[in-house]
Design a protein around this motif. Structure first.
Motif, mmCIF file in Angstrom:
data_model
loop_
_atom_site.group_PDB
_atom_site.id
_atom_site.type_symbol
_atom_site.label_atom_id
_atom_site.label_comp_id
_atom_site.label_asym_id
_atom_site.label_seq_id
_atom_site.Cartn_x
_atom_site.Cartn_y
_atom_site.Cartn_z
ATOM 1 N N PHE A 1 16.445 -2.299 2.185
ATOM 2 C CA PHE A 1 16.369 -0.865 1.856
ATOM 3 C C PHE A 1 16.242 -0.037 3.133
ATOM 4 N N LYS A 2 15.493 -0.554 4.088
ATOM 5 C CA LYS A 2 15.318 0.166 5.350
ATOM 6 C C LYS A 2 16.666 0.281 6.069
ATOM 7 N N SER A 3 17.423 -0.807 6.111
ATOM 8 C CA SER A 3 18.745 -0.777 6.751
ATOM 9 C C SER A 3 19.655 0.220 6.054
ATOM 10 N N ALA A 4 19.553 0.270 4.734
ATOM 11 C CA ALA A 4 20.422 1.168 3.951
ATOM 12 C C ALA A 4 19.852 2.596 3.894
ATOM 13 N N LYS A 5 18.711 2.809 4.567
ATOM 14 C CA LYS A 5 18.029 4.123 4.574
ATOM 15 C C LYS A 5 17.736 4.596 3.149
ATOM 16 N N LEU A 6 17.251 3.669 2.343
ATOM 17 C CA LEU A 6 16.889 3.990 0.947
ATOM 18 C C LEU A 6 15.393 3.823 0.750
ATOM 19 N N LYS A 7 14.849 4.589 -0.186
ATOM 20 C CA LYS A 7 13.427 4.458 -0.507
ATOM 21 C C LYS A 7 13.248 3.549 -1.712
ATOM 22 N N ILE A 8 12.168 2.798 -1.661
ATOM 23 C CA ILE A 8 11.810 1.991 -2.842
ATOM 24 C C ILE A 8 10.948 2.915 -3.695
ATOM 25 N N THR A 9 11.558 3.592 -4.626
ATOM 26 C CA THR A 9 10.865 4.659 -5.355
ATOM 27 C C THR A 9 9.817 4.098 -6.318
ATOM 28 N N PRO A 10 8.815 4.909 -6.675
ATOM 29 C CA PRO A 10 7.835 4.459 -7.665
ATOM 30 C C PRO A 10 8.492 4.048 -8.982
ATOM 31 N N LYS A 11 9.582 4.751 -9.354
ATOM 32 C CA LYS A 11 10.269 4.408 -10.609
ATOM 33 C C LYS A 11 10.880 2.998 -10.512
ATOM 34 N N LEU A 12 11.509 2.733 -9.362
ATOM 35 C CA LEU A 12 12.101 1.402 -9.172
ATOM 36 C C LEU A 12 11.005 0.337 -9.220
ATOM 37 N N GLN A 13 9.894 0.604 -8.562
ATOM 38 C CA GLN A 13 8.800 -0.375 -8.545
ATOM 39 C C GLN A 13 8.309 -0.677 -9.961
ATOM 40 N N GLU A 14 8.153 0.387 -10.757
ATOM 41 C CA GLU A 14 7.645 0.158 -12.117
ATOM 42 C C GLU A 14 8.677 -0.569 -12.982
ATOM 43 N N GLU A 15 9.948 -0.221 -12.795
ATOM 44 C CA GLU A 15 10.978 -0.883 -13.614
ATOM 45 C C GLU A 15 11.139 -2.357 -13.221
ATOM 46 N N LEU A 16 10.962 -2.657 -11.942
ATOM 47 C CA LEU A 16 11.009 -4.073 -11.543
ATOM 48 C C LEU A 16 9.838 -4.832 -12.166
ATOM 49 N N ALA A 17 8.678 -4.187 -12.199
ATOM 50 C CA ALA A 17 7.507 -4.818 -12.823
ATOM 51 C C ALA A 17 7.758 -5.023 -14.319
ATOM 52 N N ALA A 18 8.369 -4.027 -14.959
ATOM 53 C CA ALA A 18 8.659 -4.127 -16.394
ATOM 54 C C ALA A 18 9.605 -5.290 -16.659
ATOM 55 N N LEU A 19 10.596 -5.437 -15.768
ATOM 56 C CA LEU A 19 11.573 -6.519 -15.925
ATOM 57 C C LEU A 19 10.887 -7.880 -15.815
#
Lengths: 376, 125
Positions: A279-297
């Motif tokens: 994500f750092k290389s791609a200059k992307l943020k690991i958003t709170p929404k992504l974090q929660e959805e990964l946990a849900a998965l």
């Protein structure tokens, strides 16, 4: 298509590790040897060994008890068939390295004394060679001839070279209880926390990593520790150490937010190390929404990361067989790639690093049908 | 395909646990080894990954109650931890951690054959 899963909150219970974490502070406790004798007395393995001694009529042979004496280095020979060739770089860069050298840390010289009155080194040739060479270089005040320099010798009297050969093997690995990764980590943490010694940058960095994990109720423990029954504990120290502080922050905060009731599975560190870096290389943020959805998965499909790991390694085996015609070795990057690919498969819409979806392309097709059909 | 986590009471009354893809066959194996009909006090049915996750949780976090002989950790509990305590612990884990498992049967043995209907346990499979 909406994302298929919702994270179900799990009631947080106080984690006993917060108060009993051995790394938080030293125990400030010393015990008498009797404590260890009592511990052995209660051990089933120890009782069995004692029974074997009795059955074999075996007793402690005092004639084989080693002696310790100050002897001249000139009295010592090195048997080249027993010891390894001298590793000059080990002497120069490890033992005599001016940033770490301390006479107080030198080992005693392990040797045998044969009937000709000669001491034969069976270990520690690098230490004694270093000391002798330092005297030769004029760096040991008050001593000009290393042959006359008295050094602590630990020896037994024997002419049996087979014993010396075996003793060398035991002293150098076979038969030694090696210090665990955790014990090494504990030393670094205690040097900083108890001794307040900040001279070694490696110790300081390791303590910061441990402090970051502890902040999120994640606790390194020794393998086979009785503390492993508590949530947040983990034993894979080498993988933990391979993450930088930011990656540990992300991994442990995620664990503590969503899986505070579970032990930390090692795949957590592999996943977040890779996700953070990509994500750092791609200059992307690991958003709170992504974090929660990964946990849900993870929660919905696998229950926990341990089961995720089981599924992804099985899928990886099949994927390599199909792609290459043989079972290729496991690749730790597959954890993060599989998780992100599953996320997209089940309708995740947050931006993800493309490198994580390209690598191991098609891997998720090899997850069990049971799992892939679980969309809500 | 469903997977099963079972709680078992030994002939001597000890509580234990395990997982299986075929609960009837597994119960039969227990009978064969013990020389008697053995009851599965409770069988939970559901997602394989969740059954395995729950079993692992019992092994790690219920560790103080696991019957250990020398260093061998069995899948049985120490004798003073009874089935009612184990059942309560498992039910609580399923409810609190959202494991997709529900009760299929209680007091089961293989002579009853396969169970057709799933009793609702308040958890959606």
């Amino acid at each position: 298509m909406a994302f298929s899963f919702t994270y179900g909150q799990v009631i947080r219970k106080p984690n006993p590790m917060v108060t009993i974490n051995p790394l938080a502070r030293g125990s400030n406790k010393t015990v008498g040897l009797q404590d260890r004798v009592d511990t052995l007395g209660k051990s089933a393995a120890w009782k069995k060994t004692i029974k074997d001694w009795v059955n074999q009529g075996m007793t402690f042979d005092m004639s084989r008890f080693p002696k310790v004496a100050m002897r001249k280095l000139g009295d010592l020979d090195i048997d080249e068939d027993i010891q390894r060739a001298l590793d000059e770089k080990h002497c120069a860069n490890k033992i005599a390295n001016p940033t770490v050298f301390d006479p107080a840390l030198l080992s005693v010289c392990y040797c045998i004394l044969n009937s000709s009155g000669k001491f034969i080194s069976i270990d520690t040739q690098h230490t004694v060679s270093t000391v002798a060479a330092l005297i030769e270089a004029g760096l040991v005040p008050g001593h000009t001839d290393w042959r006359e320099f008295e050094f602590p010798f630990h020896y037994i009297e024997t002419d049996n070279l087979a014993f010396a050969r075996k003793a060398f093997g035991i002293r150098n690995g076979k038969g030694q209880k090696r210090q665990s990764q955790y014990m090494q980590l504990r030393t670094s943490v205690y040097v900083v926390r108890i001794d307040k010694d900040l001279n070694d940058p490696e110790d300081v960095e390791l303590e910061e990593k441990v402090a970051t994990a502890e902040k999120h109720e994640c606790f390194p423990i020794d393998e086979n520790s009785t503390l492993s029954k508590h949530p947040g504990t983990f034993t894979n120290i080498s993988t933990f150490k391979s993450l930088n502080v930011d990656e540990i922050e992300m991994a442990c905060s995620w664990h503590n937010r969503y899986f505070h009731y579970e032990n930390v599975h090692v795949s957590l560190f592999f996943i977040f190390r890779e996700v953070c870096r990509q994500f750092k290389s791609a200059k992307l943020k690991i958003t709170p929404k992504l974090q929660e959805e990964l946990a849900a998965l993870v929660q919905n499909l696998f229950g926990n990361l341990s089961q995720f790991q089981e599924s992804v390694t099985a899928a990886h085996r099949q994927w390599t067989e199909k792609r290459y015609g043989y079972q290729a070795n496991w690749d730790d990057d597959a954890y993060a790639c599989a998780l992100i690919q599953l996320y997209q498969h089940f309708g995740g819409k947050e931006k993800v690093a493309p490198s994580l979806t390209d690598q191991f392309d098609g891997l998720i097709e090899f997850f069990d049908e049971d799992i892939m059909s679980l969309a809500a | 395909m469903s997977y099963y986590l079972y709680l078992i009471t030994s002939v001597g009354g000890r509580a234990g646990f395990g997982i299986a893809a075929d609960y009837k066959e597994r119960n039969k194996q227990y009978a064969s080894h013990s020389g008697d009909i053995v009851k599965f006090s409770c069988i939970y049915q559901g997602q394989r990954s969740h059954a395995k996750a729950l079993e692992r949780t019992i092994k790690t976090q219920f560790a103080d109650n696991i019957w250990t002989i020398d260093d061998w950790k069995t899948e049985w509990l120490v004798s003073d931890v009874k089935m009612t305590i184990l059942k309560k612990y498992v039910d609580q884990l399923i409810q609190e951690r959202h494991y997709k498992l529900s009760v299929l049967a209680t007091e089961y043995d293989f002579t009853q054959g396969l169970i057709d209907t799933v009793e609702s346990h308040g958890v959606v499979l």
